[in-house]
Scaffold this motif. Structure first.
Motif, short mmCIF file in Angstrom:
data_model
loop_
_atom_site.label_atom_id
_atom_site.label_comp_id
_atom_site.label_asym_id
_atom_site.label_seq_id
_atom_site.Cartn_x
_atom_site.Cartn_y
_atom_site.Cartn_z
N ASN A 48 16.91 35.94 69.02
CA ASN A 48 17.79 36.45 67.95
C ASN A 48 16.51 36.62 66.74
OD1 ASN A 48 20.13 37.37 68.74
ND2 ASN A 48 20.68 34.88 69.02
N GLY A 49 15.23 36.02 67.11
CA GLY A 49 14.16 36.28 66.09
C GLY A 49 14.28 35.05 64.86
N PHE A 50 14.85 34.06 65.18
CA PHE A 50 14.90 33.09 63.99
C PHE A 50 13.72 31.87 64.39
CE2 PHE A 50 19.60 34.21 64.28
CZ PHE A 50 19.58 34.84 63.10
N CYS A 51 13.24 31.89 65.31
CA CYS A 51 12.15 30.85 65.72
C CYS A 51 11.16 30.94 64.69
CB CYS A 51 11.85 30.85 67.08
SG CYS A 51 10.46 29.82 67.50
N ILE A 52 10.75 29.96 64.15
CA ILE A 52 9.44 29.75 63.30
C ILE A 52 8.36 29.29 63.83
CG2 ILE A 52 9.77 27.34 62.25
CD1 ILE A 52 9.41 30.61 60.10
N GLY A 53 8.47 28.69 65.10
CA GLY A 53 7.34 28.33 65.86
C GLY A 53 6.84 26.90 65.64
N CYS A 54 7.67 26.21 65.01
CA CYS A 54 7.21 24.95 64.87
C CYS A 54 6.66 23.98 66.14
CB CYS A 54 8.14 24.07 63.95
SG CYS A 54 9.65 23.62 64.94
N GLY A 55 7.25 24.24 67.20
CA GLY A 55 6.92 23.49 68.27
C GLY A 55 7.67 22.14 68.70
N VAL A 56 8.66 21.88 68.02
CA VAL A 56 9.35 20.64 67.85
C VAL A 56 10.11 20.60 69.27
CG1 VAL A 56 11.07 18.97 66.86
CG2 VAL A 56 9.55 20.17 65.41
N LYS B 52 9.73 19.37 80.09
CA LYS B 52 8.58 19.80 79.89
C LYS B 52 8.54 21.35 80.24
CE LYS B 52 6.12 15.64 80.19
NZ LYS B 52 7.28 14.60 79.78
N VAL B 53 9.47 22.12 79.87
CA VAL B 53 9.60 23.56 80.43
C VAL B 53 9.27 24.38 79.07
CG1 VAL B 53 11.00 22.99 82.46
CG2 VAL B 53 12.28 23.69 80.25
N LEU B 54 9.32 24.05 78.11
CA LEU B 54 8.79 24.74 76.97
C LEU B 54 7.49 24.87 76.45
CD1 LEU B 54 12.11 23.87 74.79
CD2 LEU B 54 11.68 25.95 76.02
N LYS B 55 6.80 25.76 76.57
CA LYS B 55 5.37 25.89 76.16
C LYS B 55 5.09 26.84 75.19
CE LYS B 55 1.07 26.73 78.28
NZ LYS B 55 0.44 27.81 77.42
N ASN C 246 6.10 30.91 69.65
CA ASN C 246 7.46 30.85 70.08
C ASN C 246 7.40 29.92 71.50
OD1 ASN C 246 8.94 34.42 70.07
ND2 ASN C 246 8.85 32.65 68.55
N PRO C 247 8.54 29.28 71.91
CA PRO C 247 8.51 28.48 73.07
C PRO C 247 8.77 29.57 73.98
CG PRO C 247 10.55 28.13 71.85
CD PRO C 247 9.65 29.00 71.01
#
Ligand code: FAD
Length: 260
Positions: free
Chosen positions: A7-15, A23-26, A36-37
Motif C-alpha cells: 500500500n506504499g506506506f513502508c519507509i524502509g527503516c528495516g526494523v 529471517k525471510v525479510l531482506k 523495502n523489505p
C-alpha cells in the motif's frame, strides 16, 4: 507486506527485517529507489512480529502512548502537545572540534554522540556514514572511535536502513546510542517492547528533525543537474561556505572519474 509495503506506506527503516525470527525479510531498493523489505519463503504465518514493530502499521501503538510508557514516569518531566515529553529544551551549537563547521547544522548531534562515548555512557555509537559503494552511498554503522563519528557528520538525504545494526545489537552485548529519523526511532521503540536485548542495550536514541525522506534517485537527479551523470563516489548535501549563512548550503559530488 500486504498491509504496509504493497500500500506504499513502508519507509524502509528495516526494523521488521532486523527482527524477523524466520529471517525471510531482506531489505533492498524498490523501483522508486526506496528501501523495502522483500520476502522469501518460510514466513511463520502466525508470527506477525513484523507488523507489531512497523512504525507505519495503522494498528501499531502510537507515538504518544509509546512516549508515555518510556518517559512519563521520570521525575520532573514536562509535556506539551507540540513537543511531547521533555525535561529541558535548548537551542545550541557546538563550539569544539569543528563540529559546527563540519556538521549539517550546529554540530550538536555529533557533539552529543561524542560526549556519550567519552563520558562512558555508551560503548558503541550507531550513526549513518558514507559508504564506498555507488549503489549504496550511505549506511548505518557502529563505531567506538570519535574520529569515525566526526567523519559521519552531516545529513544523508539518502535511503538507509537499520536491519543489520538491529541484528548486531541483539547479538552483541553493550550499551548503544542510535541516531535516527523520528519514524525510524518509533520502529525501534516498538521493537524494544518486543525484544528484551534491544530494551536493555539501547541506552539512548538521538532523533533528527525530518521534513521528508528522499529516494536514491534524488541524488542521481541533483548530480545530473550539476552535470555529473556517471557513478558517484562521494556526496555532500550540506556544503557550507564561510562567507554565506549556514542555511545557504550547497550540494557537492564527486564521481568515479574524479569529476566534481
Ligand atoms: C532525511 C533528513 C531530513 C531532514 N529534514 C529536516 C527538516 O525538514 N528540518 C530540519 O530542521 N532538519 C531536518 N533534518 C535534520 C538536519 O538536516 C540535521 O541533521 C540536524 O539539524 C542535525 O544537525 P547537526 O549539525 O547537529 O548534526 P551533525 O553533527 O552533522 O550530525 C548528524 C548526525 O546524523 C546522522 N545522520 C545523517 N543522516 C542520517 C539519516 N538519514 N538517518 C539517520 N542518521 C543520519 C549522522 O551520522 C550524524 O551522526 C533532516 C535530516 C535528514 C537526514
Amino acid at each position: 507486506m500486504e498491509a504496509v509495503v504493497q500500500n506504499g506506506f513502508c519507509i524502509g527503516c528495516g526494523v521488521c527485517s532486523g527482527l524477523c525470527p524466520a529471517k525471510v525479510l531482506k531489505m533492498d531498493f524498490n523501483k522508486y529507489g526506496e528501501y523495502n523489505p522483500f520476502r522469501s519463503s518460510g514466513c511463520l504465518d502466525k508470527c506477525k512480529l513484523c507488523l507489531q514493530v512497523c512504525p507505519f502499521y495503522s494498528q501499531a501503538e502510537d507515538e504518544d502512548s509509546l512516549a508515555r510508557t518510556t518517559f512519563g514516569h521520570i521525575a520532573g518531566i514536562k509535556h506539551r502537545k507540540e513537543t511531547g515529553y521533555y525535561i529541558k529544551s535548548y537551542v545550541a551549537y557546538s563550539n569544539v572540534n569543528n563540529h559546527r563547521t563540519n556538521g549539517a547544522s550546529g554540530g550538536m548531534a555529533t557533539w552529543i554522540l561524542e560526549t556519550l562515548l567519552t563520558k562512558n555512557k555508551v560503548d558503541q555509537i550507531v550513526c549513518v556514514t558514507p559508504n564506498n559503494d555507488a549503489e549504496r552511498l550511505f549506511r548505518f554503522a557502529m563505531f567506538t572511535d570519535v574520529e569515525f563519528i566526526r567523519h559521519s557528520a552531516k545529513s544523508a538525504y539518502y535511503p538507509v536502513e537499520m536491519s543489520s545494526v538491529i541484528k548486531e545489537v541483539i547479538n552483541h552485548e553493550g550499551r548503544y546510542v542510535i541516531v535516527g529519523l523520528p519514524c525510524f526511532l518509533k520502529g525501534l521503540r516498538l521493537a524494544q517492547k518486543k525484544n528484551k536485548r534491544l530494551r536493555e542495550r539501547i541506552a539512548f536514541t538521538v532523533g533528527l528533525v525530518c521534513g521528508q525522506m528522499k529516494s536514491k534517485h534524488y541524488t542521481t537527479y541533483i548530480a545530473s543537474l550539476a552535470g555529473i551523470n556517471s557513478k558517484l563516489k562521494k556526496v555532500d548535501y550540506r556544503g557550507k561556505s564561510p562567507q554565506k549563512p549556514a542555511g545557504n548550503f550547497f550540494f557537492y559530488c564527486l564521481d568515479e572519474n574524479k569529476n566534481e
